[in-house]
Design a protein around this motif. Structure first.
Motif, PDB file in Angstrom:
ATOM      1  N   LEU A  68       0.866  -1.184   0.000  1.00 56.15           N
ATOM      2  CA  LEU A  68       0.000   0.000   0.000  1.00 56.15           C
ATOM      3  C   LEU A  68       0.897   1.226   0.000  1.00 56.15           C
ATOM      4  CD1 LEU A  68      -3.063   0.846   0.399  1.00 56.15           C
ATOM      5  CD2 LEU A  68      -2.509   1.051   2.834  1.00 56.15           C
TER       6      LEU A  68
ATOM      7  N   SER B  17       3.036   3.483   3.475  1.00 58.37           N
ATOM      8  CA  SER B  17       2.573   2.576   4.534  1.00 58.37           C
ATOM      9  C   SER B  17       3.669   1.687   5.090  1.00 58.37           C
ATOM     10  CB  SER B  17       1.449   1.684   3.994  1.00 58.37           C
ATOM     11  OG  SER B  17       1.999   0.565   3.349  1.00 58.37           O
ATOM     12  N   ARG B  18       3.244   0.911   6.080  1.00 58.23           N
ATOM     13  CA  ARG B  18       4.130  -0.028   6.741  1.00 58.23           C
ATOM     14  C   ARG B  18       4.680  -1.089   5.804  1.00 58.23           C
ATOM     15  NH1 ARG B  18      -0.082   1.411  10.357  1.00 58.23           N
ATOM     16  NH2 ARG B  18       0.417   1.188  12.573  1.00 58.23           N
TER      17      ARG B  18
ATOM     18  N   ARG C 185       8.432  -1.702   4.760  1.00 57.48           N
ATOM     19  CA  ARG C 185       9.409  -2.446   5.574  1.00 57.48           C
ATOM     20  C   ARG C 185       9.604  -3.876   5.079  1.00 57.48           C
ATOM     21  NH1 ARG C 185       7.100  -1.058  11.573  1.00 57.48           N
ATOM     22  NH2 ARG C 185       5.214  -1.775  10.562  1.00 57.48           N
TER      23      ARG C 185
ATOM     24  N   ARG D  89      -4.268   3.855  -1.405  1.00 56.39           N
ATOM     25  CA  ARG D  89      -5.223   4.372  -0.429  1.00 56.39           C
ATOM     26  C   ARG D  89      -6.262   5.238  -1.131  1.00 56.39           C
ATOM     27  NH1 ARG D  89      -3.279   4.389   4.930  1.00 56.39           N
ATOM     28  NH2 ARG D  89      -1.059   3.988   5.175  1.00 56.39           N
TER      29      ARG D  89
ATOM     30  N   ARG E  27      -8.104   4.933   3.416  1.00 54.59           N
ATOM     31  CA  ARG E  27      -8.288   3.502   3.633  1.00 54.59           C
ATOM     32  C   ARG E  27      -7.760   2.684   2.451  1.00 54.59           C
ATOM     33  NH1 ARG E  27      -8.283   2.608   8.601  1.00 54.59           N
ATOM     34  NH2 ARG E  27      -9.897   3.585   9.798  1.00 54.59           N
ATOM     35  N   ALA E  28      -7.378   1.442   2.771  1.00 53.90           N
ATOM     36  CA  ALA E  28      -6.978   0.493   1.723  1.00 53.90           C
ATOM     37  C   ALA E  28      -8.241   0.011   0.992  1.00 53.90           C
ATOM     38  CB  ALA E  28      -6.254  -0.677   2.364  1.00 53.90           C
TER      39      ALA E  28
ATOM     40  N   LYS F 255      -5.863  -5.057   5.885  1.00 51.45           N
ATOM     41  CA  LYS F 255      -4.798  -4.068   6.115  1.00 51.45           C
ATOM     42  C   LYS F 255      -3.485  -4.605   5.583  1.00 51.45           C
ATOM     43  CE  LYS F 255      -7.080  -1.952  10.036  1.00 51.45           C
ATOM     44  NZ  LYS F 255      -7.533  -0.758   9.330  1.00 51.45           N
ATOM     45  N   LEU F 256      -2.635  -3.696   5.175  1.00 57.01           N
ATOM     46  CA  LEU F 256      -1.370  -4.103   4.581  1.00 57.01           C
ATOM     47  C   LEU F 256      -0.207  -3.742   5.504  1.00 57.01           C
ATOM     48  CD1 LEU F 256      -2.115  -3.185   0.875  1.00 57.01           C
ATOM     49  CD2 LEU F 256      -2.259  -5.394   2.008  1.00 57.01           C
ATOM     50  N   PRO F 257       0.884  -4.490   5.438  1.00 60.69           N
ATOM     51  CA  PRO F 257       1.218  -5.477   4.431  1.00 60.69           C
ATOM     52  C   PRO F 257       0.505  -6.822   4.605  1.00 60.69           C
ATOM     53  CG  PRO F 257       2.928  -5.411   6.113  1.00 60.69           C
ATOM     54  CD  PRO F 257       1.964  -4.318   6.434  1.00 60.69           C
TER      55      PRO F 257
ATOM     56  N   GLU G 168       0.369  -8.771   9.587  1.00 60.72           N
ATOM     57  CA  GLU G 168       1.145  -8.172  10.682  1.00 60.72           C
ATOM     58  C   GLU G 168       2.628  -8.131  10.305  1.00 60.72           C
ATOM     59  OE1 GLU G 168       0.569  -6.476  13.433  1.00 60.72           O
ATOM     60  OE2 GLU G 168      -1.603  -6.684  13.324  1.00 60.72           O
ATOM     61  N   THR G 169       3.133  -6.921  10.203  1.00 56.31           N
ATOM     62  CA  THR G 169       4.536  -6.735   9.810  1.00 56.31           C
ATOM     63  C   THR G 169       5.491  -7.561  10.683  1.00 56.31           C
ATOM     64  OG1 THR G 169       3.865  -4.462   9.376  1.00 56.31           O
ATOM     65  CG2 THR G 169       6.213  -4.959   9.202  1.00 56.31           C
TER      66      THR G 169
ATOM     67  N   GLU H  74       5.181  -1.620  16.874  1.00 58.13           N
ATOM     68  CA  GLU H  74       3.725  -1.590  16.651  1.00 58.13           C
ATOM     69  C   GLU H  74       2.939  -1.555  17.959  1.00 58.13           C
ATOM     70  OE1 GLU H  74       1.885  -1.325  13.761  1.00 58.13           O
ATOM     71  OE2 GLU H  74       3.777  -1.047  12.724  1.00 58.13           O
TER      72      GLU H  74
HETATM   73  N1  GSH Z   1      -0.007  -3.703  12.983  1.00 55.45           N
HETATM   74  C1  GSH Z   1      -0.281  -3.865  11.583  1.00 55.45           C
HETATM   75  C2  GSH Z   1      -0.932  -2.596  11.079  1.00 55.45           C
HETATM   76  C3  GSH Z   1      -1.467  -2.727   9.676  1.00 55.45           C
HETATM   77  C4  GSH Z   1      -2.049  -1.402   9.201  1.00 55.45           C
HETATM   78  O1  GSH Z   1      -2.754  -0.707   9.943  1.00 55.45           O
HETATM   79  N2  GSH Z   1      -1.761  -1.056   7.935  1.00 55.45           N
HETATM   80  C5  GSH Z   1      -2.207   0.208   7.393  1.00 55.45           C
HETATM   81  C6  GSH Z   1      -1.130   0.769   6.472  1.00 55.45           C
HETATM   82  S1  GSH Z   1       0.192   1.528   7.323  1.00 55.45           S
HETATM   83  C7  GSH Z   1      -3.422   0.022   6.523  1.00 55.45           C
HETATM   84  O2  GSH Z   1      -3.573  -0.994   5.868  1.00 55.45           O
HETATM   85  N3  GSH Z   1      -4.262   1.057   6.472  1.00 55.45           N
HETATM   86  C8  GSH Z   1      -5.388   1.121   5.582  1.00 55.45           C
HETATM   87  C9  GSH Z   1      -6.690   0.785   6.240  1.00 55.45           C
HETATM   88  O3  GSH Z   1      -6.742   0.693   7.489  1.00 55.45           O
HETATM   89  O4  GSH Z   1      -7.661   0.639   5.505  1.00 55.45           O
HETATM   90  C10 GSH Z   1       1.036  -4.175  10.845  1.00 55.45           C
HETATM   91  O5  GSH Z   1       2.108  -3.797  11.364  1.00 55.45           O
HETATM   92  O6  GSH Z   1       1.025  -4.815   9.790  1.00 55.45           O
END
Ligand code: GSH
Length: 208
Positions: free
Chosen positions: A7, A10-11, A14, A33, A39-40, A52-54, A65-66, A102
């Motif tokens: 995404l 975003s995370r 990493r 987004r 949002r994804a 949620k990504l990754p 979960e990263t 996290e």
């Molecule tokens: N703790 C999770 C967090 C995942 C997360 O919140 N990802 C965000 C991107 S940084 C996301 O997908 N946001 C879009 C959404 O919530 O729709 C991880 O480290 O993978």
């Protein structure tokens, strides 16, 4: 083939960085987004209930979960990126930062981002939020001053895990020159060739 769902901003950057450090072949599936909600795409919930990504597809599994994704590849391909239990203090520092990123630092930074967005409405909690962000960043600063990398003098996956909160802190939470060790660490991360290759395949390749 390893398939990384990425995404923008975003995370998931990493995960690309980790795979570049290890030297594994992988495919990047790009998602963007929503410009208004950030949002994804909802369709990702077909792949994992939270969407949620990754997310990573590998060995017939979908990993979320990263921290787990990083642990998966450390166990499978790259034990050298994690100090072994025999390393004593460095091993426990490694595990600590793997959780802290996290579990502690990101929630504080997200609270600050939300409070900033809320403007005057967040006035009653702004002091508390800023105090907590400072508490956490002061701690990272002190720890970063103890060694070259966060888990000792060897680069480890804990540095990858902590890179995203440190970037968010620098870009959007006022972590400036008053945090010299964090700034040095961030620069050391961002100048690694694998980091730059990952950037070129991730957000750096975003032509939208
Ligand atoms: N703790 C999770 C967090 C995942 C997360 O919140 N990802 C965000 C991107 S940084 C996301 O997908 N946001 C879009 C959404 O919530 O729709 C991880 O480290 O993978």
């Amino acid at each position: 083939m390893i398939r990384v769902h990425h995404l923008n901003i975003s995370r998931s950057q990493r995960v690309l960085w980790l795979l570049e450090e290890i030297g594994l072949d992988y495919e990047v599936v790009r998602h963007w987004r929503d410009r208004r909600t950030m949002r994804a795409p909802k369709a990702l919930r077909d792949l994992h209930p939270l969407g949620k990504l990754p997310l990573v597809e590998v060995d017939g599994r979908v990993l979320a979960e990263t921290g787990l994704i990083i642990e998966y590849f450390i166990a499978r391909n790259a034990p050298h990126l994690a100090p072994a239990p025999e390393a004593g203090d460095d091993h426990w520092r490694y595990r600590y930062w793997m959780h802290h990123a996290e579990g502690s630092l990101m929630p504080q930074l997200l609270l600050k981002l939300i409070a900033t967005k809320m403007g005057l409405l967040a006035l009653p909690i702004r002091g508390m939020v800023n105090e907590q962000v400072k508490l956490h960043l002061d701690f990272v600063e002190k720890e970063a001053g103890r060694s070259q990398w966060l888990a000792g003098d060897q680069f480890s996956a804990a540095d990858i895990m902590m890179s995203f909160p440190l970037e968010v802190a620098a870009q959007r939470a006022g972590m400036g020159d008053d945090y010299p060790h964090c700034q040095r660490l961030l620069k050391a991360m961002q100048t690694r060739p694998a980091y730059q290759r990952a950037w070129a395949r991730g957000d750096g390749a975003d032509k939208r």
